[in-house]
Motif scaffolding. Structure first.
Motif, short mmCIF file in Angstrom:
data_model
loop_
_atom_site.label_atom_id
_atom_site.label_comp_id
_atom_site.label_asym_id
_atom_site.label_seq_id
_atom_site.Cartn_x
_atom_site.Cartn_y
_atom_site.Cartn_z
N ALA A 26 43.55 26.65 25.03
CA ALA A 26 43.76 27.86 26.39
C ALA A 26 43.79 27.87 27.72
CB ALA A 26 43.74 28.93 24.92
N ALA A 27 44.48 28.89 28.56
CA ALA A 27 43.69 29.23 29.63
C ALA A 27 44.58 30.93 29.73
CB ALA A 27 44.43 27.87 30.48
N ILE A 28 43.36 31.16 31.16
CA ILE A 28 43.52 32.01 31.30
C ILE A 28 43.78 32.81 32.79
CG2 ILE A 28 41.39 33.02 31.09
CD1 ILE A 28 42.96 35.67 30.07
N SER A 29 44.45 33.11 33.34
CA SER A 29 44.61 33.74 35.25
C SER A 29 42.74 34.22 35.10
CB SER A 29 45.85 34.29 35.36
OG SER A 29 46.19 35.27 34.32
N TRP A 30 42.90 34.79 36.48
CA TRP A 30 42.05 35.18 37.19
C TRP A 30 41.38 36.15 36.49
CZ3 TRP A 30 45.65 33.03 39.44
CH2 TRP A 30 45.07 31.26 40.26
N ILE A 31 42.64 37.39 36.75
CA ILE A 31 42.03 38.73 36.06
C ILE A 31 42.89 38.83 34.12
CG2 ILE A 31 41.77 39.68 38.00
CD1 ILE A 31 44.77 40.98 37.69
N GLY A 32 43.24 37.27 33.54
CA GLY A 32 43.41 37.94 32.52
C GLY A 32 44.66 38.88 32.20
N THR A 33 46.35 38.52 33.31
CA THR A 33 47.08 38.75 32.72
C THR A 33 48.00 37.58 32.20
OG1 THR A 33 47.89 38.96 35.54
CG2 THR A 33 46.69 41.14 34.13
N ILE A 34 47.44 36.69 33.02
CA ILE A 34 48.93 35.03 32.08
C ILE A 34 47.76 34.45 31.13
CG2 ILE A 34 49.68 33.84 33.19
CD1 ILE A 34 50.12 34.67 35.41
N THR A 35 48.32 34.56 29.96
CA THR A 35 47.95 33.33 28.95
C THR A 35 48.99 31.83 28.65
OG1 THR A 35 48.31 34.28 27.70
CG2 THR A 35 46.10 35.00 27.93
N VAL A 36 47.82 31.21 29.20
CA VAL A 36 48.60 29.52 28.59
C VAL A 36 47.74 28.83 27.54
CG1 VAL A 36 49.57 27.11 28.55
CG2 VAL A 36 49.76 28.90 30.87
N TYR A 37 48.70 28.62 26.17
CA TYR A 37 48.53 27.82 24.77
C TYR A 37 49.17 27.00 25.12
CZ TYR A 37 46.82 32.78 24.21
OH TYR A 37 46.01 34.51 24.21
N ALA A 38 48.42 26.52 24.14
CA ALA A 38 49.05 25.04 23.27
C ALA A 38 49.67 25.37 22.48
CB ALA A 38 47.62 23.75 23.03
N ASP A 39 51.14 24.42 21.82
CA ASP A 39 51.46 24.73 21.27
C ASP A 39 51.04 25.10 19.78
OD1 ASP A 39 54.60 23.08 22.35
OD2 ASP A 39 53.56 24.85 22.34
N SER A 40 49.92 24.43 19.72
CA SER A 40 49.95 23.52 18.05
C SER A 40 48.62 25.06 17.28
CB SER A 40 48.49 22.87 17.91
OG SER A 40 47.61 22.80 19.71
N VAL A 41 48.35 26.19 18.76
CA VAL A 41 47.42 26.90 18.56
C VAL A 41 48.45 28.49 18.70
CG1 VAL A 41 45.38 26.09 19.44
CG2 VAL A 41 45.85 27.71 20.55
N LYS A 42 49.35 28.19 19.08
CA LYS A 42 49.91 29.59 19.69
C LYS A 42 50.07 30.20 18.12
CE LYS A 42 52.62 28.65 22.61
NZ LYS A 42 54.25 28.34 23.78
N GLY A 43 50.21 31.50 18.40
CA GLY A 43 49.73 32.46 17.59
C GLY A 43 48.83 32.84 16.79
N ARG A 44 48.35 32.14 17.02
CA ARG A 44 46.83 32.10 15.40
C ARG A 44 45.70 32.14 16.43
NH1 ARG A 44 45.07 27.38 13.53
NH2 ARG A 44 45.32 26.05 15.08
N PHE A 45 45.46 31.71 17.51
CA PHE A 45 44.28 31.59 18.64
C PHE A 45 45.35 33.11 20.48
CE2 PHE A 45 42.48 27.42 18.48
CZ PHE A 45 42.15 27.77 16.80
N THR A 46 43.94 33.04 20.32
CA THR A 46 43.68 34.60 21.64
C THR A 46 42.90 34.10 22.39
OG1 THR A 46 45.27 35.75 20.07
CG2 THR A 46 44.52 36.35 22.03
N ILE A 47 42.98 34.23 23.87
CA ILE A 47 41.75 33.93 25.35
C ILE A 47 42.02 35.23 25.19
CG2 ILE A 47 43.63 32.42 26.75
CD1 ILE A 47 40.91 31.02 27.42
N SER A 48 40.80 35.51 26.00
CA SER A 48 40.44 36.38 26.40
C SER A 48 39.80 36.67 27.57
CB SER A 48 40.53 38.28 25.84
OG SER A 48 39.06 38.11 25.31
N ARG A 49 39.64 37.37 28.74
CA ARG A 49 38.40 37.31 29.46
C ARG A 49 37.77 38.77 29.77
NH1 ARG A 49 40.18 34.18 34.28
NH2 ARG A 49 37.68 34.83 35.50
N ASP A 50 36.27 39.38 30.44
CA ASP A 50 35.91 40.11 30.32
C ASP A 50 35.14 40.06 31.67
OD1 ASP A 50 34.04 42.59 30.86
OD2 ASP A 50 34.26 43.29 28.97
N ASN A 51 35.28 40.67 32.52
CA ASN A 51 35.01 39.93 34.28
C ASN A 51 34.01 40.67 34.15
OD1 ASN A 51 36.74 37.89 34.32
ND2 ASN A 51 38.28 39.30 35.79
N ALA A 52 33.86 42.35 33.54
CA ALA A 52 32.20 42.63 33.90
C ALA A 52 31.15 42.04 33.54
CB ALA A 52 32.65 44.01 33.48
#
Length: 123
Positions: free
Chosen positions: A49-75
């Motif tokens: 999985a990948a996440i953009s600079w402020i977390g508004t765009i995410t990309v997932y591998a097909d194998s984990v889509k719907g099961r995994f969630t990537i997020s970030r807390d820049n603070a």
């Protein structure tokens, strides 16, 4: 330079959940696109999985889509990977990666890597 430290791995039964964390030392954490990769024994390193600079765009591998969630807390200079409905195929060492302008699924385009955290899913 950016130092990344993963945590949260462990042993879990199939169907269970884990949340991985990656703490970064970057002075400007929001300038980095973040990602998770994993590597199982005998396998190539695999994009998760990948996440953009402020977390508004995410990309997932097909194998984990719907099961995994990537997020970030820049603070907190931290990226997370919430993993639900784990199965034995998810067993791997999970690595956090950072890059200023990577191609999300391409491990070679990331500039910084953590040491990895082991996730083991038993059946």
């Amino acid at each position: 330079q950016v130092q990344l430290v993963e945590s949260g791995g462990g042993l879990v039964q199939a169907g269970g959940s884990l949340r991985l964390s990656c703490a970064a030392s970057a002075r400007t954490f929001s300038d980095y696109r973040m990602a998770w990769f994993r590597q199982a024994p005998g396998q190539e390193r695999e994009f998760v999985a990948a996440i953009s600079w402020i977390g508004t765009i995410t990309v997932y591998a097909d194998s984990v889509k719907g099961r995994f969630t990537i997020s970030r807390d820049n603070a907190k200079n931290t990226v997370y990977l919430q993993m639900n409905n784990l199965n034995p195929e998810d067993t791997a060492v999970y690595y956090c990666a950072a890059g200023r302008s990577p191609t999300p699924r391409n491990s070679r385009t990331y500039d910084y890597w953590g040491q990895g955290t082991q996730v083991t899913v038993s059946s």
